[in-house]
Every structure is written in structure tokens, then in C-alpha cells.
Scaffold this active site. Structure first.
Site, PDB file in Angstrom:
ATOM      1  N   ASP A   1       0.809  -1.158   0.033  1.00  0.00           N
ATOM      2  CA  ASP A   1       0.079  -0.138  -0.175  1.00  0.00           C
ATOM      3  C   ASP A   1       0.658   1.041   0.062  1.00  0.00           C
ATOM      4  O   ASP A   1       1.868   1.418   0.602  1.00  0.00           O
ATOM      5  CB  ASP A   1      -1.090  -0.114   1.254  1.00  0.00           C
TER       6      ASP A   1
ATOM      7  N   GLU B   1       1.570  -0.172  -4.757  1.00  0.00           N
ATOM      8  CA  GLU B   1       0.659   1.281  -5.206  1.00  0.00           C
ATOM      9  C   GLU B   1       1.735   2.389  -4.894  1.00  0.00           C
ATOM     10  O   GLU B   1       2.254   2.616  -3.695  1.00  0.00           O
ATOM     11  CB  GLU B   1      -0.624   1.180  -4.021  1.00  0.00           C
TER      12      GLU B   1
ATOM     13  N   HIS C   1      -6.351   4.295 -15.409  1.00  0.00           N
ATOM     14  CA  HIS C   1      -7.820   4.544 -14.663  1.00  0.00           C
ATOM     15  C   HIS C   1      -8.282   5.533 -15.067  1.00  0.00           C
ATOM     16  O   HIS C   1      -9.599   5.707 -15.363  1.00  0.00           O
ATOM     17  CB  HIS C   1      -7.672   4.067 -13.117  1.00  0.00           C
TER      18      HIS C   1
END
Length: 584
Positions: free
Chosen positions: A246, A283, A311
């Protein structure tokens, strides 16, 4: 005989506390370590540590917290579990399709065992890797998992350590690899007892969550070891195949050899020892290809990373949204750039950040499978005010077009749970903080955050409400009825095409081309002899296919090849998609 060991470098003494006794630990071999070998305690027995006569606290390396992070640790013997995956030799990420899911809302029961009951659906869908949102123990029952505070223990309400092992074992039996999301950049605001033991955090840096994890100050050797060994424990003891890290851009680390490099090296060495491919997915908001450049070539050496620019390009084009970080996206030209060069922000101006951002990817040297491409993920849905999915914003035809671009892209595709059938259920932000003041602070913070983005804060669901959790659970009756069943079949067909035809998963970026007609509303992705054609307009579109023959191998709606004096064309219905194969 059970060995107990804890690092507490500033303590003058540490006690092992059980229900019936208190025993002083002896100074260990390494600086700051305290040890005890206790024959009377074994699997299933509870214990605590007490530092300098203070209150009992859980073991920082506990694998089992049956009463949550505030309760006692329980001795857990990893050798007792009867694995059946001896024939499993792993599955590497290249060529795969990832499916992200949250155990707590994937099923009504919200447990590992309940999720096992839906694995046949994933196997039939054709995905290869199941990525779990964090399962490290956190206070309360419900949450996204990013407030974990016990980095070695599986969340008990999900099923604890045995439940996670049963889930992984069941995945491997279905030829599904398992990826686990882990959080090293912060711990949750409640139930974090690491400061009791040592300098796990530092005030030298500021992060969105407060004090930074101590990766480069005094005592950081043991802090890095703690994080590294917790990561290896998931891979070794729980048979996890890969980890998603993360927000690695929030790791404050100025040492010459960074923690991420150390972790990458350790994971590679463990994979060699276990004779199976293990991998790390980052990420990162840095848009820096060095994150996934091999260490021998001067990079950090992580194996893949999420690609938010792809995205953003898809989402802004399809929805018309331009707020916040969507400001620099929304055109077909932007989508074409991300499909062929990975990032829109690769050194140019980022209006959202108010500065230049990123570094270019060298398409001739960087395989695209190192980047995960997706139209939806837990962040991009759950951090919207209402947690609304694309299915709440787009008609089925545009959802089909989105799936076609994701699943025939050069990237490693990723789906978010329920996306494959256009789930109508939202996925909202929910918590279960037991501290009333913290719960209220979270409510106010979320409302203020959404108000700053232009959303109506009054409509933001209460993150502490059980209704918010219930609303976020998948409705498993939907895949059985229209229009969800058609979308599910479409995703299965696209994944099968990708698996059957290597050209559709070829990661060589110089071979990827995009043509488009922005005013007409169509875009075409070129993948070897294949063309993924999407018509985003409300009118039929005519797309040029060259001069040879062609055949439609998959279509969402009406798609017809015609040949004339001007060449071969594809007649494509409004708001639809097709995959066409050109003749050799």
C-alpha cells in the site's frame, strides 16, 4: 517448548504474562531482545508481555489475536495446519488476470470460509490471481483493513489464521494464486501498541496518518526487520503468492539501500528457496518506472505496480468527470497515451498537483505486464461520496466497452469484485472504531473531504453504521439475471480470448497502437492481428479495418464486417464493443 521473543530496546525488564503466572524474560543475544523458553505454554495458550511493569500488551509478532488487537495473544503453531497444496508450484503475474476482493463484503457472512464457497465462480470467470484487501487484525469487526495494527495476525472475525489458510488452500486447489494487500506505511489509530516496545515510529517526517514508520532513524534496523519478516511470514507460513504494498510513496526512507529494495531481495530469495514465483506489487503515486525496474538495472526491483493514470483516462472519458485528479484526463488522446506509454503524467505538467510530475517509461525496455490496468478498484469506488460503481454511471454497453479495453490491454488486467457482472451494490467506506471520539472524528473527516471535492456531504453514508456495511455486500443473485448475466458472459469471453491468443496479453509496448476518431466517438486498440473496437457514441460507427478480410470474434451488440472498394470496415452498434481478427 515454546520460545517467546520480543524487541524492547529501552526496557529495563520485560515479563511474560499468562492467566496464572508472570515470568521475567532474560536478555537475548541481540541488542534489545528479551527471550524465554517455556515448556508449559503451547498452541492455544494465551499470553501477554509487560514492559517495565506496565500493563499487559499483545505480542507485536503474534499470529493469533482471538479477541482482537486489544486482547491477549495466543500461541499459534503453524505446523498443525494440514495443507493440501503440495502440488501447487505458484503462478507468476505475467499473463495473469487479477481479481480484487474484500473478504468482509464479498459474501453476506464476510468470512474466509464463506468466500471459499464463491471460488468456483472466479475459476469459471477465468481470473488467475485473487487479491485480498488487508486482513491484518484491526479493532472491531468491520473495516477496509487499512487500519490494521497486528501485522502478523489474520483478522479473527474473518476466520483467523486457520481460516486464511483454508482460503489459500482452496484457491490453490482451483489453480488460483493469492495476493495479499499489506500496509507498511502506517498503522491504525486504535490498538497500536508498538510504541510501548520501541522506536517503531518517528516524528522526523509527517505523513497523512501522523508519525512516520521509522525506516531510517536510530533503531530502524529492527523496525525494517519487523516489517520485512511480517511480509515473509504471509508468503511462507500462509502460502500467499504475492503481496500488494500500500502507498509505497508514503514510506519515508532516506537510507542508501531502501526498505523496498531489501524487501524485494528477501522475497526473491524466499521464492528461490520455496521453488515458486513470489512477487510484490506496489501502489505508487510517483509515476516512476524505477519502482519496477530490476535491482540489477538500478531500480528498486518490485515486480509490478498499479497504474492509476490508465484508470483516470478511462473513467474521465467514459463519465465526463473532470473534478480533482481527473482534470488532465478525459480525451481519447489521453487514453491512447496511457495504453501505449503507461502514464499521462510522465514528466509533464499536472494541474491537480500544480507541478510537473512523473518520469517516462521506456517502452522498448519495460514490459507492460509490470503495470496493473483497471477501470475500478477499492479506492476509486470507495473513496467516492456514495461509493458508486461505474455501473451506476454507465449503461451496460459502455461497461462492456470498458471491459474490452481493460481485458485486451497490454497491462496485467485487474477487476474489482462484482465488476464482472456490473454489480449494482455500492462499495462504501465503513469502519468499526470502538472509541466514540475516533468514530465521530472519522465521520466529520469524511464529510469535510467530500465537501472539498464538491459532493454533498449530507449524503455521505455514516461509516460507522452497520447499514453502510450491508449496502456494500455483493448481491449474488444478480449474476443470474439480466443485464448482469450478459455482462458476466462478456467478461468470461474476453478473458478466454486473452488466455487463448497470446497477442492479447503481449506486454511489448512498441507493438501496441491506438487509432481513434474523437468526434465520431470510436477508438480501436491494435494487438497483433486483433482490433478491440469500442463505440462510445449514441450513433452507429464505421471503423476502417484495412484492405484484407476480417472476422468478428467477440461482440457485445451488433457488429458486422463489410468489404467494399474502399476496403474493409466494421459497422459497430452504438455504445458497444467488438474484438475483430484480421486475416493473416
Amino acid at each position: 517448548m515454546t520460545r517467546f521473543a520480543v524487541w524492547a530496546p529501552d526496557a529495563s525488564g520485560v515479563d511474560l504474562v499468562t492467566a496464572t503466572a508472570r515470568r521475567a524474560l532474560r536478555s537475548g543475544d541481540g541488542p534489545g531482545w528479551w527471550l524465554a523458553d517455556v515448556p508449559a505454554l503451547a498452541h492455544g495458550d494465551d499470553y501477554w508481555y509487560a514492559v517495565d511493569g506496565g500493563p499487559p500488551r499483545p505480542d507485536p509478532r503474534s499470529a493469533w489475536q482471538p479477541d482482537g488487537p486489544d486482547g491477549p495473544s495466543r500461541v499459534y503453531d503453524h505446523t498443525r495446519f494440514a495443507w493440501t497444496d503440495q502440488a501447487w508450484h505458484g503462478r507468476s503475474l505475467p499473463g495473469g488476470v487479477v481479481y480484487e476482493l474484500h473478504i468482509g463484503t464479498f459474501t453476506d457472512a464476510g468470512t474466509f470460509d464463506a468466500a471459499i464457497g464463491r471460488l468456483d465462480h472466479l475459476a469459471a470467470l477465468g481470473v488467475t490471481h485473487v487479491e485480498l484487501l488487508p486482513v491484518a487484525a484491526f479493532p472491531g469487526t468491520h473495516g477496509w483493513g487499512y487500519d490494521g495494527v497486528c501485522l502478523w495476525a489474520a483478522h479473527e472475525p474473518y476466520g483467523g489464521p486457520d481460516g486464511l489458510k483454508r482460503f489459500v488452500d482452496a484457491c490453490h486447489a482451483r489453480d488460483l494464486a493469492v495476493v495479499l494487500d499489506v500496509v507498511h506505511n502506517h498503522l491504525g489509530p486504535s490498538g497500536n501498541y508498538l510504541p510501548t516496545y520501541g522506536p517503531y515510529f518517528t516524528d522526523r517526517y509527517h505523513t497523512p496518518w501522523g508519525s512516520a514508520v521509522n525506516l531510517d532513524g536510530p533503531g530502524s534496523d529492527e523496525v525494517r526487520t519487523y516489517l520485512r519478516e511480517s511480509a515473509l511470514a504471509w508468503l511462507r507460513d500462509f502460502h500467499i503468492d504475492g503481496l500488494r504494498l500500500d502507498a509505497v510513496h508514503e514510506l519515508e526512507d532516506r537510507r542508501a539501500i531502501t526498505f523496498l529494495e531489501e524487501l524485494s531481495d528477501a522475497v526473491d530469495r524466499l521464492g528461490t528457496a520455496l521453488n515458486k514465483p513470489l512477487f510484490l506489487i506496489a501502489e505508487s503515486d510517483l509515476n516512476d518506472p524505477r519502482t519496477v525496474t530490476p535491482r540489477e538495472n538500478g531500480g528498486i526491483g518490485l515486480h509490478a505496480q498499479w497504474s492509476d493514470d490508465f484508470h483516470h483516462a478511462l473513467h474521465a472519458l467514459l463519465t465526463g468527470e473532470r473534478q480533482g485528479y481527473y482534470a488532465d484526463f478525459g480525451s481519447m488522446a489521453t487514453l491512447a497515451k496511457t495504453l501505449t506509454r503507461v502514464w499521462q503524467h510522465d514528466g509533464g505538467w499536472s494541474s491537480f498537483r500544480g507541478r510537473h510530475h512523473g518520469r517516462p517509461v521506456d517502452p522498448s525496455r519495460m514490459p507492460a505486464h509490470r503495470f496493473l490496468g483497471y477501470a475500478q478498484d477499492h479506492d476509486q469506488i470507495g473513496n467516492r461520496a456514495l461509493g458508486d460503481r461505474l455501473s451506476a454511471l454507465l449503461p451496460p454497453g459502455l461497461l462492456a466497452a470498458t471491459a474490452a479495453l481493460v481485458l485486451t490491454s497490454p497491462f496485467t488486467p485487474m477487476l474489482f469484485m462484482g465488476e464482472e457482472w456490473g454489480a449494482s451494490t455500492p462499495w462504501q467506506y465503513f469502519t468499526d472504531h470502538t472509541d466514540p471520539a475516533l468514530a465521530e472524528a472519522v465521520r466529520r473527516g469524511r464529510r469535510a473531504e467530500f465537501a472539498a471535492h464538491g459532493w454533498d456531504a449530507a449524503q455521505v453514508p455514516d461509516p460507522q453504521s452497520a447499514d453502510t456495511v450491508r449496502a456494500s455486500r455483493l448481491d449474488w443473485s444478480e449474476p443470474l439475471r439480466a443485464p448482469h448475466s450478459a455482462l458476466l458472459a462478456w467478461h468470461r469471453d474476453l478473458i478466454a480470448l486473452r488466455r487463448t491468443h497470446p497477442e492479447l496479453s503481449d506486454p511489448h509496448l512498441p507493438d501496441v497502437h491506438v487509432t481513434y476518431d474523437e468526434p465520431a466517438g470510436w477508438l480501436m486498440l491494435h494487438r497483433g492481428p486483433f482490433r478491440t473496437a469500442v463505440n462510445l457514441a449514441e450513433e452507429p460507427a464505421t471503423l476502417p479495418m484495412g484492405t484484407g478480410s476480417a472476422e468478428v470474434v467477440a461482440a457485445w451488440d451488433q457488429a458486422e464486417i463489410t468489404q467494399g472498394l474502399a476496403g474493409t470496415t466494421l459497422q459497430l452498434a452504438p455504445r458497444s464493443a467488438a474484438v475483430v481478427r484480421l486475416a493473416d
